[in-house]
Design a protein around this motif. Structure first.
Motif, short mmCIF file in Angstrom:
data_model
loop_
_atom_site.label_atom_id
_atom_site.label_comp_id
_atom_site.label_asym_id
_atom_site.label_seq_id
_atom_site.Cartn_x
_atom_site.Cartn_y
_atom_site.Cartn_z
N GLY A 58 0.82 -1.21 0.00
CA GLY A 58 0.00 0.00 0.00
C GLY A 58 0.85 1.26 0.00
N ALA A 59 0.64 2.10 -1.01
CA ALA A 59 1.42 3.34 -1.16
C ALA A 59 0.58 4.56 -0.80
CB ALA A 59 1.97 3.47 -2.57
N TYR A 61 -0.25 7.23 2.68
CA TYR A 61 0.67 7.92 3.60
C TYR A 61 1.28 6.98 4.64
CZ TYR A 61 0.72 12.69 1.98
OH TYR A 61 0.98 13.81 1.23
N ALA A 62 0.53 5.98 5.09
CA ALA A 62 1.09 5.06 6.09
C ALA A 62 2.22 4.25 5.47
CB ALA A 62 0.00 4.15 6.64
N GLY A 63 1.96 3.65 4.31
CA GLY A 63 2.98 2.85 3.65
C GLY A 63 4.16 3.71 3.21
N VAL A 80 4.36 -2.14 -2.74
CA VAL A 80 3.49 -2.80 -3.71
C VAL A 80 2.11 -2.16 -3.64
CG1 VAL A 80 2.68 -5.05 -4.47
CG2 VAL A 80 4.79 -4.89 -3.19
N ALA A 82 -1.75 -1.39 -5.41
CA ALA A 82 -2.75 -1.93 -6.34
C ALA A 82 -3.13 -0.93 -7.44
CB ALA A 82 -4.00 -2.32 -5.56
N GLY A 87 -0.94 7.37 -3.10
CA GLY A 87 -1.82 8.29 -2.35
C GLY A 87 -3.01 7.65 -1.69
N GLY A 88 -3.57 6.59 -2.29
CA GLY A 88 -4.72 5.93 -1.68
C GLY A 88 -5.90 6.86 -1.48
N GLY A 104 -8.99 13.01 1.11
CA GLY A 104 -8.69 13.99 2.15
C GLY A 104 -8.18 15.30 1.57
N GLY A 105 -8.61 16.43 2.17
CA GLY A 105 -8.26 17.72 1.60
C GLY A 105 -7.72 18.74 2.57
N LEU A 107 -5.83 20.02 6.43
CA LEU A 107 -4.89 19.73 7.51
C LEU A 107 -5.11 20.73 8.62
CD1 LEU A 107 -1.68 19.19 5.34
CD2 LEU A 107 -3.10 17.40 6.38
N VAL A 276 -2.13 -6.92 -4.19
CA VAL A 276 -1.70 -8.07 -3.40
C VAL A 276 -2.90 -8.96 -3.13
CG1 VAL A 276 -0.86 -8.75 -1.12
CG2 VAL A 276 0.28 -6.89 -2.38
N GLY A 422 -14.62 4.88 3.36
CA GLY A 422 -13.96 6.19 3.35
C GLY A 422 -13.02 6.34 4.52
N GLY A 450 -4.07 4.90 8.83
CA GLY A 450 -4.81 5.89 9.60
C GLY A 450 -5.93 5.28 10.43
C1 LIG Z 1 -13.46 11.56 1.27
C2 LIG Z 1 -12.37 11.59 2.31
C3 LIG Z 1 -12.09 12.76 2.97
C4 LIG Z 1 -11.07 12.82 3.92
N1 LIG Z 1 -10.73 14.02 4.48
C5 LIG Z 1 -9.56 14.14 5.15
C6 LIG Z 1 -9.02 15.41 5.47
O1 LIG Z 1 -9.61 16.44 5.13
N2 LIG Z 1 -7.84 15.47 6.12
C7 LIG Z 1 -7.13 14.34 6.44
O2 LIG Z 1 -6.03 14.46 7.02
N3 LIG Z 1 -7.61 13.11 6.14
C8 LIG Z 1 -8.79 12.99 5.49
N4 LIG Z 1 -9.27 11.76 5.12
C9 LIG Z 1 -8.61 10.56 5.67
C10 LIG Z 1 -7.28 10.26 4.99
O3 LIG Z 1 -7.44 10.32 3.60
C11 LIG Z 1 -6.83 8.88 5.42
O4 LIG Z 1 -6.87 8.78 6.83
C12 LIG Z 1 -5.41 8.57 4.99
O5 LIG Z 1 -5.20 8.94 3.65
C13 LIG Z 1 -5.16 7.09 5.19
O6 LIG Z 1 -3.88 6.74 4.72
P1 LIG Z 1 -3.45 5.22 4.72
O7 LIG Z 1 -2.10 5.17 4.14
O8 LIG Z 1 -3.69 4.65 6.05
O9 LIG Z 1 -4.50 4.49 3.76
P2 LIG Z 1 -4.79 4.72 2.15
O10 LIG Z 1 -4.55 6.13 1.84
O11 LIG Z 1 -6.08 4.14 1.91
O12 LIG Z 1 -3.61 3.88 1.51
C14 LIG Z 1 -3.69 2.48 1.40
C15 LIG Z 1 -3.13 2.05 0.05
O13 LIG Z 1 -3.24 0.63 -0.04
C16 LIG Z 1 -3.60 0.31 -1.37
N5 LIG Z 1 -4.18 -1.03 -1.41
C17 LIG Z 1 -5.41 -1.43 -0.99
N6 LIG Z 1 -5.55 -2.75 -1.19
C18 LIG Z 1 -4.39 -3.19 -1.75
C19 LIG Z 1 -3.92 -4.45 -2.19
N7 LIG Z 1 -4.68 -5.57 -2.11
N8 LIG Z 1 -2.69 -4.53 -2.72
C20 LIG Z 1 -1.89 -3.45 -2.81
N9 LIG Z 1 -2.29 -2.22 -2.42
C21 LIG Z 1 -3.53 -2.09 -1.89
C22 LIG Z 1 -4.56 1.39 -1.75
O14 LIG Z 1 -4.71 1.49 -3.15
C23 LIG Z 1 -3.91 2.62 -1.12
O15 LIG Z 1 -3.04 3.26 -2.01
C24 LIG Z 1 -10.33 11.65 4.22
C25 LIG Z 1 -10.64 10.45 3.58
C26 LIG Z 1 -11.65 10.41 2.64
C27 LIG Z 1 -11.96 9.10 1.94
#
Ligand SMILES: Cc1cc2nc3c(=O)[nH]c(=O)nc-3n(C[C@H](O)[C@H](O)[C@H](O)COP(=O)(O)OP(=O)(O)OC[C@H]3O[C@@H](n4cnc5c(N)ncnc54)[C@H](O)[C@@H]3O)c2cc1C
Length: 480
Positions: A58-59, A61-63, A80, A82, A87-88, A104-105, A107, A276, A422, A450
């Motif tokens: 997962g690419a 912010y956490a990854g 890796v 998908a 950015g996810g 997300g938009g 901060l 994955v 979401g 997150g």
């Molecule tokens: C509509 C919306 C509004 C938001 N508003 C805000 C905001 O204003 N401010 C803020 O700070 N946060 C906001 N957030 C929350 C924020 O976007 C998330 O908390 C943060 O981006 C999560 O990061 P993450 O790395 O944990 O997960 P993700 O960003 O979901 O990253 C996970 C990655 O894993 C990948 N993945 C999934 N399954 C697989 C697989 N099987 N194999 C390989 N890769 C895979 C995905 O494609 C993705 O790139 C919002 C979220 C949404 C949906």
């Protein structure tokens, strides 16, 4: 498989179908220097199998944070991903000639980890548009127009009541279980349960139900009020701190910081278009399968995909009970559809909050366009079909009579196969049942995201960064 394409409409609404804006799989890699596109499928033993020290799945912010940290320790990292982009749930794109954020938009200046990253890479923030009018539910079933400061002051009074006691039960907001002795009953309360405890007037109850519906995906009965009480505590237990959550927008867009982190990680290589499907873990390492037969082998892995998606990956041995329960129940809200709406003409900067059954429970003003018109952000309720342009225009006219929708762009995160929801918002009981167990490694797999953060949990990049830092430390301890 690519993520579900966003819904885009341009006027005239009638007659225009949905257009996919994503490129087909196997296209050119989108991210910076260290990014590779997936190769086409081949025979069972593949020349493009990859061996690295750590496999980050997962690419987002956490990854990305975990990969940057592990690369800085001199480890070779395969990230890796998908999708055909990094950015996810952060997704910077364009619409109506402007940069937009489909995920997300915003901060907050209270997001200290993100602020440190911004200053490390020389990035800046800008203040968001200030509303000139607030449209809020009124006593007669219609809507009242208020000065934003008056609407906020009243919302603050209601929040003071709703979150009363959180100074005590979330005495340390970044350590939500610090007073777990007080939380056993509180953590079981839904938003509806808590509103019902307050004995509010009908209008005040409508305000709170409407406000929270935008965050719960319209289902105030299935999410824990403690999840938002923690955000209230993190902001300093007052409406001013709460408002800061949407104070800033990054000048260069939300994805830019992640791109900078990966660009600064020479030992981390990103593989796009690489979903994955299985993770096998032994006492000495991990094997990660992409698609049907491409293998990534490492000494450890970081699983950094949304909690809701874990159930789609086959784990051997299976996930521990706490992780299995979390992915089966879900943490990311099921209905999280964000729209960018282009309105015609000289439209004022209206902030609008609906009722819990409104088609658009929340509308937030964005910039006026130089050629005329204004952009608005909307969050859809369950009654809105975002493929129906007429319905979108009707929903906007609830708040701005006579408004004309020129076009709009929407993404339904709940239907996105690589999010399956979401932002995270815990369900009743999940705080006490899941933290901190869900943050502990399982064999050679560390977890990040997150959705499982201790501090800014669920709806914040800040929480994703927190968990990426933790997972990198856990992996270093596992393999050294
Ligand atoms: C509509 C919306 C509004 C938001 N508003 C805000 C905001 O204003 N401010 C803020 O700070 N946060 C906001 N957030 C929350 C924020 O976007 C998330 O908390 C943060 O981006 C999560 O990061 P993450 O790395 O944990 O997960 P993700 O960003 O979901 O990253 C996970 C990655 O894993 C990948 N993945 C999934 N399954 C697989 C697989 N099987 N194999 C390989 N890769 C895979 C995905 O494609 C993705 O790139 C919002 C979220 C949404 C949906």
């Amino acid at each position: 498989m690519s993520s579900r394409p966003p819904v885009t409409h341009q006027s005239p609404p009638a007659g225009l179908g949905r257009r996919s804006l994503l490129k087909a799989l196997g296209g050119t890699a989108l991210a910076g220097g260290a990014v590779a596109a997936a190769a086409p499928a081949a025979a069972s033993v593949r020349a493009d199998n990859v061996v690295a020290d750590v496999i980050v799945i997962g690419a987002g912010y956490a990854g990305g944070t975990a990969a940057r940290e592990l690369s800085a320790q001199g480890l070779n990292v395969a990230v890796v991903e998908a999708r055909d982009r990094i950015g996810g749930r952060i997704w910077t794109d364009t619409f109506a000639g402007k940069r937009i954020e489909l995920g997300g938009g915003w901060l907050s200046p209270d997001h200290h980890l993100v602020a440190a990253e911004f200053s490390r890479y020389g990035l800046t923030n800008a203040a968001d548009v200030i509303p000139t009018t607030s449209v809020m539910p009124g006593a007669n079933g219609g809507f009242d127009r208020l000065l934003p400061q008056d609407a906020n002051a009243h919302l603050g009074e209601l929040f003071d009541q709703f979150f009363a006691g959180s100074e005590t039960y979330f005495e340390r907001p970044n350590d939500p279980r610090y007073r777990s002795d007080l939380l056993a009953q509180l953590d079981l309360l839904s938003f509806t349960d808590r509103i019902n405890q307050l004995g509010l007037s009908d209008v005040d109850a409508t305000w709170l139900h409407g406000y929270f519906a935008a965050y719960t995906g319209g289902d105030n009965t299935s999410r824990a009020m403690t999840s938002m009480a923690q955000w209230w505590a993190l902001g300093g237990w007052n409406i001013e701190g709460w408002e800061k959550q949407t104070a800033f927008k990054p000048t260069a867009g939300m994805t830019k910081l992640l791109q900078k982190m990966l660009d600064a990680s020479p030992r981390a290589k990103v593989y796009l278009n690489s979903p994955v499907t299985a993770v096998t873990s032994t006492s000495s390492g991990v094997q990660v399968r992409v698609g049907s037969n491409r293998l990534f082998t490492g000494r450890a892995a970081v699983l950094a995909t949304p909690v809701n998606t874990w159930k789609k990956i086959s784990f051997n041995p299976g996930l521990p009970a706490v992780h299995a329960a979390a992915t089966s129940e879900g943490v990311g809200v099921g209905l999280a559809t964000k729209l960018w709406i282009h309105l015609a003409g000289d439209v004022e900067a209206v902030y609008a909050m609906g009722t819990k059954s409104s088609a658009l429970p929340l509308m937030i003003p964005q910039e006026a366009l130089s050629g005329g018109g204004r952009l608005m952000i909307g969050f859809a309720g369950s009654s809105l079909n975002v493929s129906d342009a007429t319905a979108v225009q009707k929903a906007v006219r609830e708040y701005i009579p006579g408004a004309t929708v020129v076009g709009y762009r929407a993404h339904e995160w709940g239907r996105d196969p690589y999010a399956l929801g979401g932002w995270g918002l815990r369900r009743p009981g999940q705080l006490l049942r899941q933290l901190p167990g869900i943050q502990q490694p399982h064999g050679r797999i560390a977890f990040a995201g997150g959705d499982i953060a201790s501090g800014w949990n669920g709806a914040f990049v800040e929480g994703a960064v927190e968990t990426g830092l933790r997972a990198a430390q856990q992996v270093a301890a596992l393999i050294n």
